[in-house]
Design an enzyme around this catalytic site. Structure first.
Site, PDB file in Angstrom:
ATOM      1  N   CYS A   2       0.836  -1.186   0.000  1.00 37.17           N
ATOM      2  CA  CYS A   2       0.000   0.000   0.000  1.00 37.17           C
ATOM      3  C   CYS A   2       0.875   1.241   0.000  1.00 37.17           C
ATOM      4  O   CYS A   2       2.090   1.171  -0.158  1.00 37.17           O
ATOM      5  CB  CYS A   2      -0.894   0.010   1.242  1.00 37.17           C
ATOM      6  SG  CYS A   2      -1.901  -1.482   1.446  1.00 37.17           S
ATOM      7  N   GLU A  82       3.710  -6.421   4.210  1.00 38.43           N
ATOM      8  CA  GLU A  82       3.111  -7.704   4.574  1.00 38.43           C
ATOM      9  C   GLU A  82       3.819  -8.258   5.802  1.00 38.43           C
ATOM     10  O   GLU A  82       5.047  -8.183   5.904  1.00 38.43           O
ATOM     11  CB  GLU A  82       3.252  -8.732   3.440  1.00 38.43           C
ATOM     12  CG  GLU A  82       2.630  -8.331   2.114  1.00 38.43           C
ATOM     13  CD  GLU A  82       1.112  -8.359   2.112  1.00 38.43           C
ATOM     14  OE1 GLU A  82       0.520  -8.917   3.072  1.00 38.43           O
ATOM     15  OE2 GLU A  82       0.517  -7.831   1.166  1.00 38.43           O
TER      16      GLU A  82
END
Length: 659
Positions: A2, A82
């Site tokens: 993101c 992540e």
């Protein structure tokens, strides 16, 4: 994967509506990093605002929306990256009484902070991450970055306001952002082709170093990043507590770590594949992926019609042997050149590793079929793959015994020879240079040897090998190179071998500031998540315990990786000289890019802009195009030097455009 951004305005003079609009504008600047969703959260009383753009990879439902608030309401997070071991952490947290609404790793992170606190939680995260965490109870903001620097995070103060974001374009979207160019950082850029951490191209804006947390309570004192993991300590501990097993035991342990790292990075709720160059690192990653996959892994390769830059045939052979679902694309010069106008926006600050072009192209190719791609980056630094590891040590063994004054005299003599004496000297140069430094351009060969002879010690030689412009302060008007990890010996790990020291320095400088920047911006520029299994911190810690003989020996570098890969791929498919992932910039500058370069390197323009001393740039441009004499002995290939200046000039043009 993101994009995150936000600000903390301690003057608290903005309304909630105004703060929301600013946070939205900042996060919209990162739309390419997260096209699936976006959001903003503000606390006008505190003056804090968080913005987020989402590329949905795990938990595609609205339960993965950010900014996300912890179950107890204490923490609010925006997170990029992540956490690969989040399922194990989730199970442990559930045993401790935590309940979860969705299935995202972000929610697990918040529960971990609630249960263990930030420092202990971060120690347990296995992943790539950059996040901002607002603690409503303590009224402090934490900025944090992963151990090896896979995910970016910039920050800086504008008056009483702290700004932060995944890319500089988010910070620039803040009202009244002061975009003053840092000339000292520009000098570093010309030396390295990237701007080293903690600096950025703008005054007062910094890169958060890998493996650190910056905590600010909004007071007058501006905080400094605090490490939670240290590559230096890990490297030194690896020397004092080395792996004591046999070579076969080391290979077994490394293969197990590789399989676990790859398996963790194959968890996704979207299509997944891998970059495959046909080299040791990417082939090993794909072999591990195919071993644990129930179907053919999707692999992607970019090919070039210029044979000296093309590895596609090797990649295809490896893919066929492993049985992957392989896609290759041969790129024409015109298609590669079409990427160049995108680079200033894509990389957001000057960046001139020319392999940025094929990296973008292979990311674009992969994004047509997958949302996540595994990459083989990190193997050169950890297992001894770069040619300079052999060259510097070998050259110093050959010339180190010669007194420095005599070596300097010999170097000066070589570069001052008249043209009719060059041929006589030339036969001696070939015998002095190792095979890896032999160059078809005689002028480059002579000058390279002269530079080497002038080096006072192997550390200086290493710095020369990783430098482009050797005296950038002369080039950048009003600049002074600030210290970096390469110039501050107090920050070096104490290691018994000079080769080990070079590998360590590359791991903490070139890897995060060049290689990982290149991969992050190229992949995120097309909304593709790139994952790097070789940088699993457990694997890194094990690699730093291995004796050098298990990495580099008479057969070359990456010995242990090669032995593991040869269990899956025939040796004849991978045993070949190392190739760079590059493009023929030298020829392009003399051909299709000549007019574009001439405009950017115009002497009047350089003088008017006031950043560069034009004369040395124009001299290198002239030598690159024409050479100094008809026999070509003094012709030079200045592609890397010129590409540095051109990428800054192109970036400067882009930065002047209105937002």
């Amino acid at each position: 994967m993101c994009g995150i951004t936000g600000f903390w305005d301690t003057s608290r003079q903005k309304s909630a509506l105004e703060m929301q609009a600013i946070a939205q504008k900042m996060s919209d600047a990162l739309l390419h990093r997260g096209p699936d969703d976006g959001g903003a959260w503000v606390d006008a009383v505190a003056g804090i605002a968080l913005g987020h753009r989402r590329l949905a990879i795990v938990d595609l439902s609205p339960q993965g929306h950010q900014p996300m608030v912890s179950a107890n309401g204490r923490y609010i997070i925006v997170f990029n990256g992540e956490i690969y071991n989040f399922l194990d952490l989730r199970r442990e947290l559930e045993r401790l009484g935590h309940r979860f609404r969705g299935s995202s790793d972000t929610e697990v992170m918040l529960a971990a902070f609630t249960e263990w606190g930030l420092q202990q939680a971060v120690q347990q995260f296995n992943g790539m991450f950059a996040f901002a965490l607002w603690d409503c109870q303590e009224r402090v903001l934490h900025l944090c970055r992963d151990r090896l620097g896979e995910k970016p995070l910039y920050y800086g103060w504008m008056g009483k306001t702290l700004l932060f974001g995944s890319e500089l374009k988010a910070l620039k979207a803040y009202p009244h952002f002061q975009a003053e160019i840092n000339r000292d950082a520009l000098a570093l850029f010309l030396r390295h082709n990237y701007i080293p951490t903690p600096y950025s191209i703008y005054q007062g804006i910094y890169k958060l170093p890998p493996a650190t947390v910056l905590t600010w309570n909004g007071g007058e004192t501006r905080s400094s990043p605090i490490p939670y993991w240290s590559a230096k300590q890990i490297a030194e501990s690896g020397v004092t507590h080395p792996f004591a097993g046999s070579e076969s035991e080391a290979a077994e342990k490394l293969e197990a770590l590789l399989q676990e790292a790859v398996k963790l990075r194959m968890v996704a709720d979207v299509p997944l594949g891998a970059f495959l160059s046909g080299g040791i690192d990417s082939s090993t990653i794909v072999a591990m992926m195919q071993r644990v996959s129930s179907q053919p892994v999707k692999t992607f390769t970019i090919g070039f019609y210029e044979n000296s830059y093309n590895e596609a045939a090797y990649a295809k052979a490896v893919a066929q042997h492993l049985g992957t679902d392989h896609t290759e694309l041969y790129v024409t010069p015109e298609e590669a050149l079409a990427v160049i106008p995108k680079l200033p926006t894509l990389y957001d600050e000057p960046f001139s590793d020319s392999s940025q072009i094929p990296t973008f192209l292979v990311s674009q190719l992969a994004r047509g079929q997958v949302t996540v791609a595994l990459s083989g980056d990190g193997g050169d630094e950890l297992f001894g793959g770069y040619n300079r590891y052999f060259l510097v040590s070998k050259i110093w063994q050959q010339i180190g015994w010669i007194p420095s004054t005599l070596r300097q005299f010999a170097g000066d003599a070589l570069t001052s020879l008249s043209s009719d004496k060059w041929n006589q000297a030339f036969s001696h140069v070939d015998s002095l240079l190792p095979a890896q430094l032999k160059h078809p351009n005689p002028g480059d060969k002579i000058h390279k040897l002269a530079e080497i002879l002038a080096m006072p010690n192997p550390d200086a030689m290493y710095r020369s090998f990783v430098s482009h412009w050797k005296n950038p302060e002369v080039l950048v008007i009003g600049s002074r190179e600030p210290p970096t990890v390469l110039t501050d010996s107090l920050r070096w790990a104490h290691l018994p071998s000079f080769i080990q020291r070079m590998m360590y320095l590359d791991t903490v400088s070139y890897l995060p500031d060049d290689i990982l920047v290149k991969v992050d911006r190229a992949s995120m520029g097309v909304a593709l998540e790139a994952r790097v299994p070789l940088l699993d911190h457990r694997l890194v810690e094990f690699a730093l315990r291995l004796p050098l003989s298990m990495k580099i020996n008479n057969s070359g570098g990456k010995w242990l990786l090669r032995e593991i890969l040869c269990k899956y791929v025939p040796r004849n498919l991978i045993e070949r000289p190392k190739m760079g992932f590059g493009v023929p910039i030298d020829r392009w500058l003399r051909g299709s890019l000549r007019d574009w370069a001439e405009e950017l390197l115009c002497s009047d323009r350089l003088q008017q802009e006031g950043f560069f001393n034009a004369q040395p740039i124009r001299q290198k441009w002239k030598e690159h195009l024409e050479g100094d004499d008809s026999d070509g002995l003094r012709q030079r290939n200045w592609q890397y030097y010129l590409w540095d200046v051109l990428m800054f000039q192109a970036w400067l043009d882009e930065s002047k455009k209105p937002a």
